[in-house]
Design an enzyme around this catalytic site. Structure first.
Site, mmCIF file in Angstrom:
data_model
loop_
_atom_site.group_PDB
_atom_site.id
_atom_site.type_symbol
_atom_site.label_atom_id
_atom_site.label_comp_id
_atom_site.label_asym_id
_atom_site.label_seq_id
_atom_site.Cartn_x
_atom_site.Cartn_y
_atom_site.Cartn_z
ATOM 1 N NE ARG A 107 -3.986 -2.077 2.226
ATOM 2 C CZ ARG A 107 -4.943 -2.250 3.136
ATOM 3 N NH1 ARG A 107 -5.051 -1.402 4.151
ATOM 4 N NH2 ARG A 107 -5.791 -3.263 3.033
ATOM 5 C CG ASP A 146 16.999 1.090 -10.198
ATOM 6 O OD1 ASP A 146 17.339 -0.099 -10.369
ATOM 7 O OD2 ASP A 146 17.825 2.010 -10.017
ATOM 8 C CG ASP A 168 19.748 -2.554 -10.974
ATOM 9 O OD1 ASP A 168 19.599 -1.783 -10.004
ATOM 10 O OD2 ASP A 168 20.221 -2.192 -12.075
ATOM 11 C CG ASP A 180 22.677 -1.059 -9.732
ATOM 12 O OD1 ASP A 180 21.888 -0.229 -9.247
ATOM 13 O OD2 ASP A 180 23.043 -1.036 -10.926
#
Length: 404
Positions: free
Chosen positions: A204, A273, A275, A277
């Site tokens: 939520r 996004d 990943d 990283d």
């Protein structure tokens, strides 16, 4: 200077020169015309007590007030605080590190024309398990600006059946047991949420069973799901524009979840996004992402209050959120910790069961504000510097050419 801005811009004035007077310069979205305590009296919060004369609870108990703070620190509340209509809560007037209201919920429900700026509202594991930290139900003309809302036990924030509401530059984070959720939006219309940070909530972020304009927000380190559709029999109309969804250590790949055909979505310029990283290098969210979760796509904006000039690129909005979200005039250790997680861009973050896991509510410096002889909310020294009379409260009602 924050105190001066508050006085000049949206409080002690005799009226508006313009029919469309903003709540304060920089107010945007559907709640931007809230009048708050304009034309009313000034109430000075002089202590950190839970109740009684000079307390925050007493300050918001009557309508037509502008609430200023002569003290900084943590206000420990043992039960819910109910805010009256036609109230301005000017947290930016507090000295030192500002004000935190901690321990239970704050209700704006059933009230109209509310302005809240630069406050921290935090619940507690000691609240009843169905309690949200802030509730704005069946209300109209409300704007929250630079407000931190955390540690709700059901949701941090609940908005139901309200109209003409803005949340801007707010931080909604770290919901706690049993649900650990960000916000449930149940059938509000004309709702703007822009430049807010949603962080360390299990789900939520928000759940938008709503007519909502969701612009330039950052959703970080969700758990099971990020932005959640209304998935209801009733139609919802959601506009998502230039937001950034950034996975953290606990995040699933479900950055969108639980939409149905009754969720009518207009989307443009949103990024995700996944990943983790440590770099902001996401991809554009596309039509297929929404179709996979069951949304109905719309080709035109459905909820329009913010103009195009107010909307940033998503990567720029992320920087603005890092700088501005929450009670950022003076961030405390808790909000600084959360902002630090966001800055890690995927490497740090945690969803917790209780505030005790992260050290609980920290102590804050208790400080007193500058002298204000006539009680009009303007410090004596500022009045002297600007050729006003520190013994005459009437001069605080003077307006400038723009109506403030």
């Amino acid at each position: 200077m924050r105190i001066i801005s508050f006085l000049l811009f949206f409080t002690l004035i005799a009226g508006s020169l313009f029919a469309q007077q903003l709540a304060f310069p920089g107010a945007d979205g559907f709640g931007k015309l809230a009048t708050g305590g304009r034309n009313g009296s000034v109430y000075h919060v002089t202590n950190l007590s839970d109740s009684g004369l000079g307390s925050f609870r007493d300050a918001v108990s009557q309508p037509k007030r502008t609430v200023v703070f002569d003290v900084s620190g943590v206000i420990n509340i043992k039960s819910k605080v109910t805010v009256s209509s036609e109230i301005t809560i000017a947290g930016q007037t507090a000295p030192s590190d500002g004000i935190t209201v901690y321990g239970d919920g704050v209700s704006i429900s059933g009230k109209n024309n509310i302005i809240v700026r630069y406050m921290r509202f935090r619940g507690s594991i000691n609240m009843s398990k169905g309690t949200c930290t802030v509730a704005i139900d069946s209300s109209q003309n409300v704007i929250f600006d630079h407000v931190s809302i955390e540690w709700g036990r059901w949701d941090n924030l609940h908005i139901k059946a309200s109209k003409d509401v803005t949340l801007q530059y707010c931080l909604v984070g770290e919901g706690i047991d049993p649900q650990r959720f960000g916000a449930l939006l149940e059938r509000p219309v004309n709702l703007t949420i822009h430049h807010c940070l949603w962080i360390n909530n299990q789900s939520r972020n928000p759940k938008a069973k709503a007519g909502i304009e969701f612009v330039n927000n950052v959703v970080y380190n969700w758990g099971g799901s990020g932005f959640v559709g209304g998935h209801s029999a009733a139609d919802s109309h959601q506009d998502l524009i230039n937001n950034y969804l950034i996975a953290g250590p606990t995040s699933s790949n479900n950055f969108l979840a639980m939409f149905t055909a009754t969720d009518h979505v207009y989307h443009q310029g949103n990024y995700v996004d996944l990943d983790k990283d440590g770099k902001l290098n996401g991809r554009l969210i596309n039509d297929d992402d929404f179709k996979k979760v069951g949304a109905t796509l719309e080709t035109r904006r459905q909820n329009i209050s913010m103009g195009l000039k107010s909307i940033q690129k998503p990567e720029d909005a992320c920087l603005t959120v890092i700088k501005e979200a929450g009670a950022s005039q003076h961030r405390d250790a808790i909000d600084n910790r959360l902002i630090g997680f966001l800055k890690s861009l995927g490497k740090e973050g945690k969803i917790v069961k209780s505030e005790a896991e992260v050290g609980g509510q920290v102590n804050m410096p208790v400080a007193k504000g500058p002298k204000d002889t006539d009680g009009d909310g303007i410090p004596d020294q500022w009045e002297k510097d600007h050729n006003l009379n520190p013994a005459n409260p009437v001069d605080a009602t003077k307006k400038n050419a723009s109506g403030y």
